[in-house]
Write an enzyme that holds these catalytic residues in place. Structure first.
Site, PDB file in Angstrom:
ATOM      1  N   ARG A 319       0.807  -1.230   0.000  1.00  0.00           N
ATOM      2  CA  ARG A 319       0.000   0.000   0.000  1.00  0.00           C
ATOM      3  C   ARG A 319       0.843   1.285   0.000  1.00  0.00           C
ATOM      4  O   ARG A 319       0.519   2.217  -0.741  1.00  0.00           O
ATOM      5  CB  ARG A 319      -0.995  -0.004   1.165  1.00  0.00           C
ATOM      6  CG  ARG A 319      -2.043  -1.130   1.046  1.00  0.00           C
ATOM      7  CD  ARG A 319      -3.174  -0.993   2.052  1.00  0.00           C
ATOM      8  NE  ARG A 319      -4.003   0.148   1.740  1.00  0.00           N
ATOM      9  CZ  ARG A 319      -3.986   1.303   2.345  1.00  0.00           C
ATOM     10  NH1 ARG A 319      -3.191   1.486   3.388  1.00  0.00           N
ATOM     11  NH2 ARG A 319      -4.754   2.285   1.967  1.00  0.00           N
ATOM     12  N   CYS A 351      15.074  -4.826  -3.782  1.00  0.00           N
ATOM     13  CA  CYS A 351      15.918  -3.980  -4.630  1.00  0.00           C
ATOM     14  C   CYS A 351      15.084  -3.026  -5.476  1.00  0.00           C
ATOM     15  O   CYS A 351      14.982  -3.172  -6.701  1.00  0.00           O
ATOM     16  CB  CYS A 351      16.783  -4.861  -5.510  1.00  0.00           C
ATOM     17  SG  CYS A 351      17.723  -6.009  -4.506  1.00  0.00           S
TER      18      CYS A 351
END
Ligand SMILES: *Cc1c(COP(=O)(O)O)cnc(C)c1O
Length: 424
Positions: A319, A351
């Protein structure tokens, strides 16, 4: 009226707890990251809405997509909820907990033949139809199966719910529902065939709606259609208002449910139409949190904000990355009064620079701290992925002093199984 995110936290002795179970104990027993839900908070949210709608003939259909864990679905079933689903997978979940298919509403713009066939076979209570092509497909499949498909038409009332563009669904450029004129055409088509039975009408204009006005405006245009249909001899059995009731994450106002109930009552006037609602977020968001352990503290370069790197990431709770959503962060333990209060970004190991849970928070933490990301009960775990080949988190339901693991942590074997040749 509003259920505060921090209401889920209690104190068990010295420790922060959910109901009577310390969060540290849950982290030790089940590992982190771990979703923790409070059964009492889930029940409280359900009862609050039920009470607000009390003077009306109404039924709550929990929107499965907000949190589709079988343990959560069972809890709502025990409370008497029906369900709102958007896929065959969600239907299978409801069936898996022994839910009655008659209590299921099937929404969604892209129902496949296989999904429609399954829904007809088990006998769902209502198909919420979102286009002419879908109506025709449902009719064909029902004729083939020699069944009668109960239907409702989803109307898109072209109302701005003033919410995030990704969770707004009631504007005319959104993909959902049909305009009023098309709705009338679909009803007259449906009235001409024995394969379809006209049950109701529905709308759902978006999510995280904070004010009653857009919801009432939507009901108003729906009621106009109800009256038009009635005058042409089509009597509807229910009006489904959808969900989207806003909650408090930070300092927003939650939707005032009591005011909403009273205003609905007034707007309905003498009509004795049973109402249905399809809440997801408002029942679960503030009944859950995500527990995560700090891995490292990392200072920012020069004067830049530093980082607290935790073991939860955007694959666990997307979210903040997806909607720029704000979640309260609470430091559960593992810090002392000597630790400085620092401005920190709370980030995960993935990453991507978009991998953050919170930005620029004042936190007193150490590398031993356990953190709780609050308001994570809706659109949290159900949106989790295996990005970076991370196993999905465990889920735990607390009820008083009772802790139940309702989903075990995903292992690497779970992930590899679908890609390895049989037997390897
Ligand atoms: C997502 C959805 C809901 C639930 O929305 P919330 O904002 O979680 O209450 C209800 N009805 C339909 C058709 C939906 O797609």
């Amino acid at each position: 009226m509003s259920y505060d995110p921090r209401q889920i936290l209690t104190q068990a002795g010295q420790d922060l707890a959910v109901e009577e179970v310390p969060l540290r104990q849950i982290a030790d027993q089940f590992g982190t990251p771990c979703y923790v839900y409070s059964a009492q908070a889930l029940r409280a949210q359900y009862h609050q809405l039920a009470a607000a709608l009390n003077p009306l003939k109404s039924r709550i259909h929990y929107s499965v997509k907000a949190n589709s864990n079988l343990g959560i679905l069972s809890l709502f079933k025990e409370l008497g909820a029906g369900f709102d689903i958007v896929s065959g997978g969600e239907l299978s979940r409801v069936l898996a907990i022994g839910g009655n298919p008659r209590d299921v509403i099937f929404s969604g713009v892209g129902k496949s033949v296989a999904e429609i066939d399954l829904a007809l076979k088990v006998g769902v209570g209502c198909f919420n139809v979102e286009s002419r092509s879908e109506l025709e497909r449902i009719q064909q499949r029902a004729e083939l199966a020699q069944k009668v498909a109960p239907i409702s038409v989803r109307v898109n009332p072209d109302i701005d719910a003033n919410t995030h563009p990704y969770i707004s669904t009631g504007l005319k450029d959104n993909k959902f529902g049909v305009d009023a004129e098309t709705a009338l055409t679909l009803y007259s088509m449906a009235a001409k065939t024995n394969a379809l039975s006209i049950e109701g009408i529905d709308c759902h204009i978006g999510s995280q709606i904070a004010r009653t006005e857009p919801l009432l405006e939507a009901l108003n245009s729906i009621l106009n259609l109800v009256d038009t249909l009635s005058s042409s001899g089509i009597e509807l059995q229910h009006v489904n208002l959808g969900g989207g009731f806003g909650v408090r994450y930070q300092d927003e106002h939650a939707l005032d449910l009591n005011a909403y109930g009273a205003q609905l009552h007034e707007l309905l006037g003498p009509r004795q139409l049973p109402l249905r609602v399809e809440p997801g977020r408002s029942l679960t968001a503030n009944a859950g949190l995500l527990l995560t352990q700090v891995e490292y503290l990392k200072p920012g370069q020069d004067d830049a904000t530093g980082f607290v790197i935790v073991d939860a990431a955007m694959n666990d709770l997307i979210r903040p990355s997806l909607y720029d959503a704000w979640h309260d962060i609470v430091v559960v333990d593992g810090f002392s009064a000597d630790d400085p209060v620092q401005q920190l970004d709370v980030v995960g190991p993935i990453c991507e620079s978009g991998d953050f849970l919170a930005k620029g928070r004042s936190l007193q933490v150490s590398e031993d701290s356990l953190l709780a990301v609050l308001s994570a009960g809706a659109y949290g775990m159900c949106l989790a992925s295996n990005y970076n080949s991370r196993g999905r988190a465990a889920e735990v339901l607390v009820d008083g002093a009772n802790v139940q693991c309702i989903r075990r942590r995903e292992t690497v074997q779970d992930q590899l199984r679908l890609e390895l040749p049989e037997g390897r």
